[in-house]
Design a protein around this motif. Structure first.
Motif, short mmCIF file in Angstrom:
data_model
loop_
_atom_site.label_atom_id
_atom_site.label_comp_id
_atom_site.label_asym_id
_atom_site.label_seq_id
_atom_site.Cartn_x
_atom_site.Cartn_y
_atom_site.Cartn_z
N ASN A 156 -7.45 1.68 -6.18
CA ASN A 156 -7.91 2.87 -6.89
C ASN A 156 -6.84 3.48 -7.78
O ASN A 156 -7.15 4.04 -8.84
N ALA A 157 -5.59 3.37 -7.35
CA ALA A 157 -4.50 3.92 -8.17
C ALA A 157 -4.40 3.17 -9.49
O ALA A 157 -4.25 3.78 -10.56
N ALA A 158 -4.47 1.85 -9.42
CA ALA A 158 -4.40 1.05 -10.65
C ALA A 158 -5.55 1.42 -11.59
O ALA A 158 -5.35 1.53 -12.81
N ASP A 159 -6.74 1.60 -11.03
CA ASP A 159 -7.90 1.96 -11.85
C ASP A 159 -7.69 3.32 -12.51
O ASP A 159 -8.04 3.52 -13.69
N LEU A 160 -7.16 4.28 -11.76
CA LEU A 160 -6.94 5.62 -12.30
C LEU A 160 -5.88 5.59 -13.40
O LEU A 160 -6.07 6.20 -14.46
N PHE A 161 -4.79 4.87 -13.17
CA PHE A 161 -3.74 4.80 -14.18
C PHE A 161 -4.24 4.11 -15.44
O PHE A 161 -3.90 4.51 -16.56
N ALA A 162 -5.04 3.06 -15.26
CA ALA A 162 -5.59 2.35 -16.42
C ALA A 162 -6.52 3.25 -17.22
O ALA A 162 -6.50 3.25 -18.47
N ALA A 163 -7.33 4.04 -16.52
CA ALA A 163 -8.23 4.97 -17.20
C ALA A 163 -7.44 6.04 -17.96
O ALA A 163 -7.80 6.41 -19.09
N ALA A 164 -6.36 6.52 -17.35
CA ALA A 164 -5.52 7.52 -18.02
C ALA A 164 -4.89 6.93 -19.28
O ALA A 164 -4.80 7.59 -20.32
N ALA A 165 -4.45 5.67 -19.20
CA ALA A 165 -3.87 5.00 -20.36
C ALA A 165 -4.91 4.81 -21.46
O ALA A 165 -4.63 5.04 -22.65
N ASP A 166 -6.11 4.40 -21.07
CA ASP A 166 -7.18 4.20 -22.05
C ASP A 166 -7.55 5.51 -22.74
O ASP A 166 -7.79 5.53 -23.96
N ASP A 167 -7.59 6.59 -21.97
CA ASP A 167 -7.91 7.89 -22.56
C ASP A 167 -6.85 8.30 -23.58
O ASP A 167 -7.17 8.80 -24.66
N ALA A 168 -5.58 8.11 -23.23
CA ALA A 168 -4.49 8.46 -24.15
C ALA A 168 -4.56 7.60 -25.41
O ALA A 168 -4.36 8.10 -26.53
N ALA A 169 -4.86 6.31 -25.24
CA ALA A 169 -4.97 5.41 -26.40
C ALA A 169 -6.12 5.84 -27.31
O ALA A 169 -6.00 5.79 -28.55
N GLU A 170 -7.23 6.23 -26.70
CA GLU A 170 -8.38 6.68 -27.50
C GLU A 170 -8.05 7.95 -28.26
O GLU A 170 -8.40 8.10 -29.44
N ARG A 171 -7.34 8.87 -27.61
CA ARG A 171 -6.95 10.11 -28.31
C ARG A 171 -5.97 9.79 -29.44
O ARG A 171 -6.05 10.40 -30.52
N LEU A 172 -5.07 8.86 -29.20
CA LEU A 172 -4.11 8.47 -30.23
C LEU A 172 -4.84 7.90 -31.44
O LEU A 172 -4.54 8.25 -32.59
N ASP A 173 -5.79 7.00 -31.21
CA ASP A 173 -6.55 6.42 -32.31
C ASP A 173 -7.31 7.50 -33.08
O ASP A 173 -7.40 7.45 -34.32
N GLY A 174 -7.83 8.47 -32.37
CA GLY A 174 -8.61 9.52 -33.01
C GLY A 174 -7.78 10.46 -33.87
O GLY A 174 -8.31 11.12 -34.77
N LEU A 175 -6.47 10.51 -33.62
CA LEU A 175 -5.61 11.40 -34.40
C LEU A 175 -5.37 10.88 -35.80
O LEU A 175 -5.06 11.65 -36.72
N ASP A 176 -5.46 9.55 -35.99
CA ASP A 176 -5.23 8.95 -37.30
C ASP A 176 -3.89 9.42 -37.87
O ASP A 176 -3.80 9.85 -39.03
#
Length: 203
Positions: A65-85
């Motif tokens: 579960n920890a790996a899943d949570l960390f991966a989700a946190a990374a994906d969320d940050a990546a998505e926000r980064l992409d959205g900033l352009d």
């Protein structure tokens, strides 16, 4: 202890630090005094890139579960980064140096809790900045991002409740969270002093 107790304890212990990190001086420090929309976006992108890299690294060498949570946190940050352009500003964060050094799952969960408390303060300031710039769309983007970070904090709380088995575990998580918030404040304080700005509010 419960995760809710832990979160309250960290907020109480770091009340002054979190309060000051929730001021407009945080963006002033992040942009090195260049309080223009492009510079603010670039500074925000630097924070998201650092979060993505840290949490991706954690996910790669964690399990369950920890790996899943960390991966989700990374994906969320990546998505926000992409959205900033925006290209990330050239920034290094002591907070992420601390986070990157954590090896134990409970330390990482505590560290992630500390990160969420700091990041929510930053997102609040970003929302306010773009509201003041008459850019409601960008302000709404950061407001939504802050809500996403709050959801992440709640997920961290849930996993802490599942993972911590004794007082030592809770103490470990709390120490990690406090260390992360302290490191973020250290960056804030030292950067403002370097810029010739008083980090402390004038009463």
């Amino acid at each position: 202890m419960t995760a809710a107790d832990l979160t309250d304890a960290v907020r109480d212990d770091q009340q002054t630090e979190l309060s000051r990190l929730g001021s407009s001086k945080t963006l002033y420090a992040d942009t090195r005094g260049e309080m223009e929309p492009d510079a603010v976006r670039a500074a925000a992108a630097a924070r998201e890139a650092a979060a993505r890299d840290t949490f991706e690294s954690w996910a790669d060498d964690s399990d369950g579960n920890a790996a899943d949570l960390f991966a989700a946190a990374a994906d969320d940050a990546a998505e926000r980064l992409d959205g900033l352009d925006a290209d990330p500003a050239d920034r290094e964060f002591t907070m992420h140096e601390v986070l990157d050094a954590f090896q134990d799952t409970i330390e990482r969960l505590g560290g992630l809790l500390g990160w969420t408390l700091v990041d929510q303060k930053v997102k609040g300031q970003l929302t306010g900045f773009f509201t003041g710039q008459a850019d409601p769309q960008t302000a709404s983007t950061f407001r939504s991002a802050g809500n996403d970070v709050e959801v992440l904090r709640e997920e961290v709380d849930d996993l802490l409740d599942e993972t911590c088995e004794d007082e030592h575990d809770w103490d470990t998580a709390e120490a990690a969270a406090v260390e992360v918030v302290s490191a973020a404040y250290e960056d804030y304080f030292e950067t403002l002093e370097d810029l010739g700005v008083n980090p402390k509010p004038v009463c």
